[in-house]
Design an enzyme around this catalytic site. Sequence first.
Site: not given
Lengths: 182, 511, 498
Positions: B166-167, B401-402
């Site tokens: 949970g939290g 781009g890489a």
Amino acid sequence: MGTSYIYKRDASRLFIAMRENGKRFKIYLPKESMPVIDNMEQDINFIEQSDFQYLFEWKGKRYNCELVSRDQNKTTVKVNGVEYKFSLESLFSYVRHGMIDKDGKQTDENNIKSPMPGKIVDIFLAEGDLVNVGEPILSLEAMKMQNEITAPCNGVIGKIHVSTGQSVMKDDLLVEVTSIDV
Amino acid sequence: MNKNEVFEQRKKALQQMEANAAVKQHLKGKLTARERITVLFDEGTFFEFDAFNEPAQSSLSGKQSAFGDGVVVGRGLIQGRSVFAYAQDFTVLGGSLGFTHGSKIAKVQEMALKLGAPIVGLIDSGGARIQEGMKSLAAYAAIFRNNVRSSGIIPQISIILGPAAGGAVYSPALTDFIFMTNQTSYMFVTGPDVVKEVLNQDIDMESLGGANVHAQKSGVAHFVYDDEEHAIMYARKLLSYLPSNNFEPTPIATNIQFYESRQEFLNKIIPDDTNRPYDMKEIINILVDKDTFFEVHEKYAQNILVGFARLDGKTIGIVANQPKVMAGTLDINASVKGARFVRFCDAFNIPLLILEDVPGFLPGTEQEHSGIIRNGAKLLYAFCEATVPKITVILRKAYGGAYIVMSSKNTGGDFNFAWPTAEIAVMGPAGAIKIVNRAELSKAENKALLEKTLIEKYKNDIANPYKSEELGLIDEVINPSDTRKTLITAFDILSNKQYSKPERKHGSIPM
Amino acid sequence: MNKRLLIANRSEIAIRIIRSAHKLGLTAVVLQSDKEPDALYLQYADEIIQAKDATNDKPIFLDAERIVQIALDHQIDLIHPGYGFLSENPDFAALCEKSGINFVGPSPDLIRNMGIKTIAKKMAIEAGLPLVPGSDGAVADVQKALDSAKKIGYPVLLKASAGGGGRGMRIVEKPETMERNFKSAFDEATAAFGNGDLFVEKYLENPKHIEFQILGDKFGNVIQLGERECSLQRKHQKLLEEAPSASISPKTRKKMGKMAVKFAKSIGYFSAGTIEYILDEDGTFYFMEMNTRIQVEHPVTEMVTGVDLVDWQIKIALGQKLTLTQAKVKTTGWAIECRVNTEDPQNRFSPQTGFIEKIRFPQNTNIRIETGVQNGSVVTPYFDSMIAKIIVQGSTRQEAIDNTLEALEDFSLIGLKTTVPFCRTVLQDPEFVSARYTTRWVTQFFNPNMLENEDDELIGALAATIIYAAEYLQIASDAPASRNESLNVWVLNKRINK
């Protein structure tokens, strides 16, 4: 504050090396003497170490070892051209592993009984502590002599039935130890 | 009862609690909270406080079995350096987080921040204490806020040694590094019961949120070990690389060794065939000080390697493409993994070494639709933003781009080196010639042969590193076996680098 | 001027040939492949010619036309092909001949004829050599197969005439199973090769591989230099050889040797060559094939006879007469060759590539080492995995075995795995020691656990522990392993003021 706890980080130089087929070696590496393997001191000389290899001499023969790979505590070494894979643990982590294993062989109860009538002088360990075989658990005074009662096996201290200063009769239950087979 | 008696009584109660805890935890193969603390810190250095705080819930107050409200907090030394820690105690009220419990953690967090020392959380908790209601949630919130406030100022490490549900998972999630143990630790937002109820799916704890799931699939866990002792011990090792805070210089190792005779191998390590993989880890291990490479996220997005190492004793962060996995292409997971690591290093002034062999981004609808653009941008953002010394070595491929993303010269790389085997270009030869030489190729009789010669020509004339050197995009083409030497000098030159950033609250990284 | 010998080969055999070339006063010229520009053999040569490989699959050593062109460009007199590559390529030999270059080996026709099994077998029959009994060509149907099998005697082997790789191959133990096996073999062969023709052959359950070394000159003189046993094989790759063989009686040896010489003479063979026999359990032997090159395992013969085979190979090519007579060939003692292949015997002999970080060979007067590598060499996937050979001698077989084991103990290689532990296992195996071993030893008896040894295991456990403990104890230690340097004021100011 000032509370001290008995458990220590394990820097005891005692290790368990286990192969995939389940074969185990208990290895103690003293600082300045020969290694003790499965409780036997072995006359193994560490001849040299270079970047790549470890060279040992044992029983008049040379053994070439090479580190092949390491993944956390799994180490593969090559000895005379053949690979052996081991997983390594300190004694305590090994003991705990044994406890995770549901069908481990650890469930043997070892009850320590008083070997003679006397008085408990000191208790060295607490419930839940891990003990190595031969480690003193408590001190019993009898016939003007202090006798150390030691652990019969590697394991965890269960219930302690006595307290300091208490007088005990022969065969009185002192301590329960859950053994872990190492 | 006089005051001395109270003191004695409390001490005794604490010992009894510890003994009870030991029996319970040891038989589960776990350590008690205090034992974990003992493993973590140098012998006898732990200074505990707030040990006798009482639970906020009135029905529990006064009960000696709940002293400390299920968490041990304090400060100790790790190889002589000050570190704060909190350890949740599963044997006290299931380690559940009540108001007192939470306040103790918040207090130790604040102290760590105030004093510029790292904080380690040893987590073993059943979650919020339901009986205390909203108070326990408020306590969680304070912890989270402190996590965020400390982020980038002091290193925060979480070691998960039991359930975190949970939290409770969000405090670790906000910290810098998460350690987990096999079979004894779990993390999930909703547990198997809820999954069963809502989705009617049968799943056990281990396959929902076990250590391996988080190490390999989700990337939540940075390190996974077989047992608690190793997990905690290796947290000690991790801290040995890190400064205590963002002002302190990184620690420098006193014992420096490296694989001297292996340096020569670097000249031959890149296969002749540019499509053959090799293991980047081998190269890293040769370059850095002997056995100092400490990999982060070892099992996650293995096409990129990140981790700490020492070079001439000084800590560096390494980001490297791994040609052995998916040819070292960048995908979403790799970009995010790299970006996070780069930002951590930048925050703590750890210089970056980038080892580059990247054929490009991973193509495909799956990647595009999942947002490779948005996620790839994170890595680009992180490199552009980082002001620590950045040195790139291009070993082989650096395309398009890489290439730009991997800390290229004009994104602010301080030194960009290349090996003679480097191929630097807008795109790979096979693709490039199909566009550039389209006309020629369509007319060719022996297309395959022409393609082969064109590819060779492209590699020799366009993609070679000397072209980039002439353009100043590569500072120097270096002999592979001299790389270590060159890097040591280059990092030394850059050691006093300071770079002013424009004033702003903070950037807006494409999340 | 010295004659110039081009070696169209690499690795240990190139070095071996260079040694002979130098002894005979020839200039040794080698080719440098761009796949291994730093290879060890280059260091031994008098001249190195850089030669670009055509493709990854076709290194220069397989490029017949280019080699001959290079030879012409560099005034080469002789080409020695070594083994493998172009050594048994008749077109290469013919091209050399046509270009006026002396090919160290037999004539192209001899290479061609021995390379085509059916022709070689026919020539063997003509010379009176026994062949494995079998049907005369393909059998048309099950009945014909049964007839043929009855004549040969069970068990028999059904083999696809177009076959290879075990497909369309069946062992038939008794007549009752013939029909079933015939059908499935037929179907398999048809599916695999588009031709279902099958023939029947005697199946040898425990065969041994025995071969005879011969030398012949261009004047019709032929001698034999005794046999080698190469039964230790894995997928037809020899791993360990010995000379002589402990599996044949002196009488059989004499008969096999005589037949080998007879056969070589009958076909007018010259140069070094090998006649391979298959030996059945009962001592009967059959001709298999003839190799027209120098063999990998030639050193064992050299060791027991004292004859330098490569020297003779070159001398014969130069037109010299074989002055060594049969009567002068004497074998003494025993020799064993262990091949050092970079293959992992613990993992189905998978090939290993990478760096040889450190290699150490045993040294002794009874040991001969042939190696193509040294410290720092790279093993690439482009070439054969054999990097070296360790050849050891003893006065008896047992002594040779003991000496070899001792020698292998002194061998070490850091970086890659090799077949040396496998050889060690073989040499200690009762089947081998008693000379009962056959070509099926690896499939029948070998299992990777046999490579392990308790002492090695214990040392391994210790080494693993030491390696692990070094890091573990360092992390566990409370002593600081690092120091903090004070921050430069320049840096500190900027950090504070930002």
